[in-house]
Enzyme design. Structure first.
Site: not given
Ligand code: EPZ
Length: 426
Positions: A118, A123, A406, A125-127, A314, A22-23
């Site tokens: 969620c 979650r 999902r 998206i600032d980065l 996960d 999926k990811n």
């Molecule tokens: C991906 O989410 C996966 N989703 C998630 O899987 C997975 O848990 C996560 O990576 C961590 O491995 C998909 O790939 C669709 P991150 P993502 O950006 O990309 C913080 C599942 O069950 N952050 O690495 O959103 C964020 O808040 C899902 O399949 C910021 O602060 O993960 C989080 O605490 C759940 N600012 C941490 O980083 C940002 O701009 C990890 O987020 C981006 C992220």
């Protein structure tokens, strides 16, 4: 409301084939926007999130054809005329934000609804946004939408390559910035990049379209912008988290279960933790794992989730269910999300003894779980509830199963083929 009914205590045996990841699939679908011609994606899992991404691409104007039986999705981005990912789709699936990098790189603009939080965390998206700004974009936030475009009055102006230092190895930010760099002017260097196997799959996909990306899988990724990209024909990698889910189910109540397409190299730390616990797991070859009935009493262990190659967050709810019936005390620490223990209250309703202390779950193993009506709070928590039901005495009802659907293709069918007594009822 649909739910799963599980009669626990059955022994699982047989073979299960892991589906496409999926990811990874969701990102490859978003990345297909960058091409000037059609992309064929194979081994695409038939799951709700893929359907939502198809809707997002069609909303942008892409032509998307789906061959469900053969798990093929064809995406022709040639007729894209909109650059907006609407709220009603983004709120359903956060990964919709990943059309931003491709749209910015190819068309210089994007309007995307701010994804909500969620059940596992805020979650942010600032980065993502900081990376786009570093590359010459500007953005404003109005009415719950982000309007982002290349900061130039010149028609057809492009993003420019630059160095982007990520505060955290965010997977989504790494993916969005890598895609944004593909058609940018010059070289983009992403420092502190995420290193997951799905990042490598995306880089391989982009390079098969004619991109010039090096270093994916390490913490520094280099993207040399090119003028254009062509559609490609590409097979999605297998889903490591689905594999981990079935391996754990087999460790909980399996006799002999073979898991095909479980690329164990993507699961090394998970694999070593299961060995520490005493799960009777063997590597058949680089793509297949088998789990046999335990030869010994399982032992407690401690786990800390971290970005790859650390223990995958996960699989945190999944392994917690296994540890909840392992004699002794185990500690699971969640370092990636701020709120990923909501499922523990549901697990304790089944007789588990888990206490939350901040980012730590202190798990005292119990003899047996007992079936009960429980809720799924998110995708992986829902799968964890199913595994708890498989191991529990008596009947378990798992509700809110739309979360599970999902991300797990044919979940009930695969479990029933292994001997589980599970069915979906409306
Ligand atoms: C991906 O989410 C996966 N989703 C998630 O899987 C997975 O848990 C996560 O990576 C961590 O491995 C998909 O790939 C669709 P991150 P993502 O950006 O990309 C913080 C599942 O069950 N952050 O690495 O959103 C964020 O808040 C899902 O399949 C910021 O602060 O993960 C989080 O605490 C759940 N600012 C941490 O980083 C940002 O701009 C990890 O987020 C981006 C992220």
């Amino acid at each position: 409301m649909e739910k799963f009914i599980i009669n626990g205590g059955k022994t699982l045996s047989g073979k299960v084939k892991i589906s496409g990841a999926k990811n990874s699939a969701l990102k490859l679908m978003a990345a297909s926007i960058l091409a000037d011609s059609k992309t064929i994606l194979r081994n695409v899992p038939e799951i709700e999130d893929v359907n939502i991404m198809i809707e997002v691409l069609r909303t942008l104007g892409a032509v998307v054809d789906v061959d469900v039986e053969n798990k093929v999705v064809e995406i022709d981005p040639g007729s894209i005329s909109s650059y907006e990912a609407p709220y009603e789709l983004v709120r359903k699936m956060r990964a919709s934000i990943l059309v931003a990098g491709p749209l910015l790189s190819k068309f210089g603009k994007v309007k995307v609804a701010i994804p909500g939080g969620c059940n596992i965390g805020s979650r942010q998206i600032d980065l993502h946004l900081k990376g786009f700004e570093d590359m010459g974009a500007k953005y404003s936030i109005e009415h719950g939408y982000i309007n982002c475009q290349v900061d130039s009055n010149e028609a057809g102006a492009k993003l420019f390559g630059t160095m982007v230092n990520l505060d955290f190895p965010s997977r989504g930010a790494t993916e969005n910035i890598m895609m944004a760099g593909c058609l940018a002017d010059g070289q983009t260097v992403i420092n502190n990049a995420a290193r997951e196997p799905e990042i490598v799959d995306l880089a391989n996909f982009l390079n098969s379209m004619g991109a010039d990306i090096q270093g994916a899988g390490a913490d520094c990724i280099i993207v040399n912008g090119v003028k254009s990209l062509d559609g490609t024909d590409y097979e999605v990698m297998p889903d490591s988290i689905e594999a981990g889910t079935f391996i754990t189910a087999a460790g909980l109540c399996g006799d002999r279960v073979e898991i095909e397409n479980a690329r164990w190299k993507n699961l090394e730390i998970f694999y070593s933790k299961l060995k520490e616990i005493g799960v009777n797991i063997s590597i058949v070859d680089e793509n297949n794992i088998s789990v046999d009935a335990p030869r010994e009493v399982y032992r407690p262990t401690n786990i800390s989730t971290l970005p790859y190659p650390g223990f995958p967050t996960d699989l945190q709810p999944i392994i917690t269910v296994l540890l909840s019936v392992v004699p002794g005390v185990s500690i699971v620490t969640e370092n990636v999300f701020e709120n990923r223990f909501m499922y523990v209250d549901e697990l304790n309703r089944m007789g588990a003894d888990v206490k939350i202390d901040g980012h730590h779950a202190v798990i005292k193993g119990v003899e047996k779980l007992s079936g009960a009506p429980v809720r799924s709070f998110d995708l992986r928590a829902g799968a964890a509830m199913v595994l708890a039901g498989l191991a529990a005495e008596g009947s378990t009802e798992v509700s809110d199963i739309h979360h599970i659907q999902r991300g797990y293709e044919d979940f009930v069918k695969k479990l029933r083929n292994l001997g589980a007594d599970i069915r979906k009822v409306s």
